[in-house]
Design an enzyme around this catalytic site. Structure first.
Site, short mmCIF file in Angstrom:
data_model
loop_
_atom_site.label_atom_id
_atom_site.label_comp_id
_atom_site.label_asym_id
_atom_site.label_seq_id
_atom_site.Cartn_x
_atom_site.Cartn_y
_atom_site.Cartn_z
N THR A 13 4.82 -5.29 4.16
CA THR A 13 5.13 -4.27 5.63
C THR A 13 5.34 -4.76 6.34
O THR A 13 5.86 -4.28 7.65
CB THR A 13 4.98 -3.22 4.70
OG1 THR A 13 4.47 -2.93 3.86
CG2 THR A 13 5.05 -2.07 5.15
N GLU A 190 -1.27 2.95 -4.74
CA GLU A 190 -0.72 1.64 -5.38
C GLU A 190 -1.39 1.89 -7.07
O GLU A 190 -2.32 3.16 -6.77
CB GLU A 190 -2.05 0.43 -5.25
CG GLU A 190 -2.79 0.46 -3.60
CD GLU A 190 -0.74 -0.48 -2.99
OE1 GLU A 190 -0.70 -1.28 -3.93
OE2 GLU A 190 -0.77 -0.29 -1.58
N LYS A 205 -12.92 0.12 7.59
CA LYS A 205 -12.37 0.22 8.54
C LYS A 205 -13.59 1.05 9.59
O LYS A 205 -13.79 0.87 10.68
CB LYS A 205 -11.89 1.68 8.73
CG LYS A 205 -10.18 0.95 7.87
CD LYS A 205 -9.55 1.86 7.68
CE LYS A 205 -7.81 1.19 7.00
NZ LYS A 205 -7.37 2.83 6.01
#
Ligand code: HSE
Length: 436
Positions: A13, A190, A205
């Site tokens: 992607t 997912e 993150k």
């Protein structure tokens, strides 16, 4: 000027999005950069796709190590994912004197210190804007835009999948499992959603942002992770009735005792801007001493938004290629000699306010017993309401507390659960006021 040659590891992607952005915005990118960006080589097992996506001149290989070893490549773009092969590829690219752009948050949260140390030794740049909050330029903001400030705290909605699920649970009153199924059907979650819904992705993150904010090494092991899979839509409803939204927040805060680093569902007042961030969108709030509060909002995932961040990093590196390495923006925002470990607080020592839901026997004196326990632990009550009678004998009480140290709440919860009049476990969700 001669074009800058990039080699892309992986054409999924983000990889194919990067080629797409470079091709569709080639003229504008060259106007900004003063030279072209040439997709010199890509590694993928799908040669047919590569031929569809890449310019004719692009070399295609199935062996990613060929990319990191090719002498004509200036910048390696790692959008391979995972940590094992990706780590070897990134380290070898750096060893070979190549600059690296990576979107791999897990790799940086777990191995960033080793990667940045080698990059400094080899005088190369490792850029990672796409690793945190997709297209939002939050790394740029933390490292450069806010460089005059002492950063006090960061709180972010940094996992789109979880935010989508929480938004649906609130809007439709649906159960977690039903919304997860819908998110999987829509392609947001997912097949194995653990990484997103249990807080790992957000943890990677916020770990990276915490290091940048406070000048510490990256320390994912110190990050507390609690996801959304155990949330009951009843608590989301009660929170809303009380003027709050429940969001999965990544939080890092500098306190006198040390640094808090945590991911968990959090009640925030509905009047805060973060409370209006819905669906798969991301937002990061930074509180700093000179500027106060700033907020960064946008798409945290997706092919083009993430590629936008990757290409911005390619442009940044290309501009700084000839700069004296000592004058480049440091990887972790602070000079490497100034990046120092600091005390990372365990969850017992963090400070927060709390939402508690307690199922009790509906009889005289129960509220008094619960209030006494909280008072004994020095916990002040902000609001206390009885939410309704569950059946003939039991009622639910919802309590909002003022700010306290988490170990006091844990002790109070254990004492409540030991009462004969309290039935079942006490539900606890942390609350943040997000005041300056
Ligand atoms: N899976 C992430 C999310 C995007 O749901 O936000 C990539 O980190």
């Amino acid at each position: 000027m001669k074009p800058i040659n990039i080699g892309i590891l992986g054409l999924g992607t983000v990889g194919s999005g990067t080629v797409g952005v470079l091709r569709s915005n080639a003229a504008e990118i060259s106007r900004r950069l003063g030279r072209d960006v040439n997709v010199f080589m890509v590694s993928t097992r799908n040669a047919e796709k590569a031929r569809e996506v890449c310019p004719e001149s692009t070399l295609v290989t199935a062996d990613p190590f060929e990319v990191v070893r090719h002498p004509d490549i200036d910048i390696v773009v790692e959008v391979f994912g995972g940590t094992e092969i990706a780590k070897d590829l990134v380290l070898e690219a750096i060893q070979n004197g190549k600059h690296v752009v990576t979107a791999n948050k897990k790799l940086l949260a777990e191995y960033g210190n080793e990667i940045f140390a080698l990059a400094e030794q080899k005088n190369v740049m490792v850029q990672f804007e796409a690793a945190v909050a997709g297209g939002i330029p939050i790394i740029k903001a933390l490292r450069e835009g806010l460089a005059a400030n002492n950063i006090r705290s960061i709180a972010g909605i940094i996992n789109g999948t979880s935010n989508f699920i929480l938004t649906e649970m609130r809007e439709k009153g649906s159960a977690f499992a039903d919304v997860l199924k819908k998110a999987q059907e829509l392609g947001y979650a997912e097949a194995d959603p653990t990484f997103d819904i249990e807080g790992h992705d957000a943890g990677h993150k916020i770990t990276i942002m915490s290091a940048l904010a406070f000048g510490t090494p990256v320390n994912f092991n110190a990050c507390y992770l609690e996801g959304i899979s155990k949330l009951d839509s009843r608590d989301i409803k009660y929170a809303e009735e009380l003027g709050y939204r429940v969001k999965l927040l990544g939080i890092t805060r500098k306190t006198e005792k040390g640094i808090e680093l945590r991911v968990h569902p959090t009640l925030i007042p509905e009047s805060r801007l973060l409370a209006s961030v819905n669906g798969v969108m991301n937002a990061v709030r930074v509180d700093a001493d000179m500027i106060g509060e700033t907020l960064y909002y946008g798409a945290g995932a997706g092919s083009k938004p993430t590629a936008s961040a990757v290409v911005a990093d390619i442009i940044d590196i290309s501009r700084l290629l000839t700069a004296d390495p000592g004058n480049r923006v440091p990887h972790l925002a602070f000079q490497p000699s100034q990046v120092k470990p600091q005390n990372m607080l365990g969850m017992d020592d963090i400070t927060s306010s709390y939402y508690l839901r307690v199922q009790v026997k509906d009889e005289p004196g129960v509220l008094g017993q619960i209030a006494n326990i909280l008072a004994k632990e020095g916990v002040s009550i902000e609001a206390l309401i009885q939410k309704g009678v569950l059946d003939q004998t039991d009622a639910e009480i919802v309590i909002l507390t003022h700010s306290t140290v988490e170990k006091n709440i844990n002790t109070a919860i254990a004492a409540m659960e030991a009462l004969e009049c309290v039935h079942g476990p006490v539900v606890m969700i942390r609350m943040e006021s997000l005041h300056g």
